[in-house]
Scaffold this motif. Sequence first.
Motif, mmCIF file in Angstrom:
data_model
loop_
_atom_site.group_PDB
_atom_site.id
_atom_site.type_symbol
_atom_site.label_atom_id
_atom_site.label_comp_id
_atom_site.label_asym_id
_atom_site.label_seq_id
_atom_site.Cartn_x
_atom_site.Cartn_y
_atom_site.Cartn_z
ATOM 1 N N UNK A 130 51.080 10.117 116.352
ATOM 2 C CA UNK A 130 50.697 9.517 117.640
ATOM 3 C C UNK A 130 49.850 10.505 118.455
ATOM 4 N N UNK A 131 50.159 11.810 118.344
ATOM 5 C CA UNK A 131 49.351 12.818 119.052
ATOM 6 C C UNK A 131 47.903 12.807 118.567
ATOM 7 N N UNK A 132 47.761 12.691 117.247
ATOM 8 C CA UNK A 132 46.404 12.643 116.678
ATOM 9 C C UNK A 132 45.690 11.380 117.176
ATOM 10 N N UNK A 133 46.416 10.267 117.174
ATOM 11 C CA UNK A 133 45.815 9.010 117.650
ATOM 12 C C UNK A 133 45.385 9.137 119.121
ATOM 13 N N UNK A 134 46.215 9.805 119.926
ATOM 14 C CA UNK A 134 45.852 10.009 121.342
ATOM 15 C C UNK A 134 44.577 10.842 121.456
ATOM 16 N N UNK A 135 44.482 11.868 120.619
ATOM 17 C CA UNK A 135 43.249 12.676 120.629
ATOM 18 C C UNK A 135 42.051 11.830 120.199
ATOM 19 N N UNK A 136 42.228 10.989 119.208
ATOM 20 C CA UNK A 136 41.136 10.086 118.797
ATOM 21 C C UNK A 136 40.671 9.277 120.013
ATOM 22 N N UNK A 137 41.646 8.688 120.694
ATOM 23 C CA UNK A 137 41.290 7.795 121.809
ATOM 24 C C UNK A 137 40.520 8.554 122.897
#
Length: 509
Positions: A130-137
């Motif tokens: 989820x942290x990686x996804x947040x960085x993507x966003x």
Amino acid sequence: MADFEVPELREFPVIPKLKEGAMKGSGPFVSRAPFQEPLGYPDELVENWQEKALEKLDDLRGRYRSLQVYLDSCVKCGACTDKCHYYIGTHDPKNMPVARQDLLRQVYRRYNTFAGKYFPKLVGAVDLTKDVLDDWYNYFHQCSQCRRCSVYCPYGIDTAEISMAAREIMDSIGIGQKYCNEIIMKAGSIGNNLGLPEPALADTLEGLEEEVEEDTGVAVKFPLDQKGADILLVTPSADFFAEPHVDGLIGYAKVFHEAGVSWTLSSYASEAANFGMFIGSYENMRKLALRIRKAAIELGVKRIVFGECGHAWRVAYSFLNTLAGPWDFLDQNYPVPQHICEFTYDLLQEGKLKLDPSENDHMTLTFHDSCNVARASRMGDKPGGQFEIPRAIIKAACNNYVDMPADTIKEGTFCCGGGGGILTDDLMEVRVKGAQPRMEAYTQVVKENGVTNLAAICAICKSQFTKVLPYYGHGMTDIVSVHQLVSDAIILSDAPKDDDDESEDSDNN
Ligand code: SF4
Ligand code: SF4
């Protein structure tokens, strides 16, 4: 004025010191169900989002060979690191193009390469958390897809395509960006980004006719849905109301009038912009492009001309044929499609347009090359036409012109800071900081050469500059449309002569 630190303009650009995590959490508002479903996306983050995201990544790698090549070929040479205006303005290392790409590349490696599966730490591969996804966003919405970094990459890796793919993946798992998706939804259902219905558009155009006639004494028309017209003008909807965009629209209408051609706008395809490109969605981009095809067929036009809009011209020039072609029903003696600057330039070359540049003597102009025109399209029939044609028009319409420093224009132009779906108030800090390099170049010619105004041929650039110029000590009205300059300088041959002209004429006689 701002609740964030506005960057100081530097005299000599230096590579900024790193501020780790400076823009973490600075992502835009997340899209909601009413803007997701019409675009074919889930309305919220789906339960099995990791699996779905990886499936979508596979799908995109299969569809776009370039994406696969870009994910595999970076050698970490570092040539791109200081080339992004968002890195320069924010100092956040994740805004370095190579680091932005790596947000996706690290996940690709983890799940799709032998080394990443078995020795992830050795090759910088990471799990999709989820942290990686947040960085993507956050960070894929701090890329304006301007392609500047690709110019300096020895392998031609285009971060814009990687950020488009990342956005498409996020949309497919239910976390789209509100600003882009709401606009695509409106353009796909009403016909333009503003959601302006036909009666309001007709009213606006009628008002413009009255205004121009009052100003010039000439009945310059702004036709709407006129069947049988020769030319369909497809222009950004900002041209219908906002300053300085509308002054550009008045300029196109005067040029068409003087050329003696019949033309029309369409209420069904009343938008040149195509935000489908910003979210990397071929399907949504195609849906919007097909509206133009339908309007052209129904109106029976022979030519399509695009107004001043940077990414719209990229979509038109580079993709319109594959998205919505073949255009064999149009007159093949003209470029399909054609840019309004090409149209005006040809008339100037043929001596069919008379301009009085002294009308613009109160200004000294410079020109901002818009990224999508500069690095993703062309104009005219020679390489570099996209740089020379707008400048030739400005120089025909104005006596005073100065270019900004060479490394900030043409192919190396700096983005305005608001392109690629960033032009939203929830990203104001990113926009202001990302505008820093362009503002430095502009400020230099203001101080050293007495430049008073910045001309552009992109609706997004114009809106962005109107907002950010004041943050850097300039007036919001410094930004002008190229066809606004034409509009002010054009000599309409059927204009009534004023008394001074008549007495001058009789003196000469
Ligand atoms: S495409 Fe433009 S905004 Fe995106 S990383 Fe490259 S230079 Fe930055
Ligand atoms: S310039 Fe190209 S190869 Fe070098 S680090 Fe940047 S993306 Fe990788």
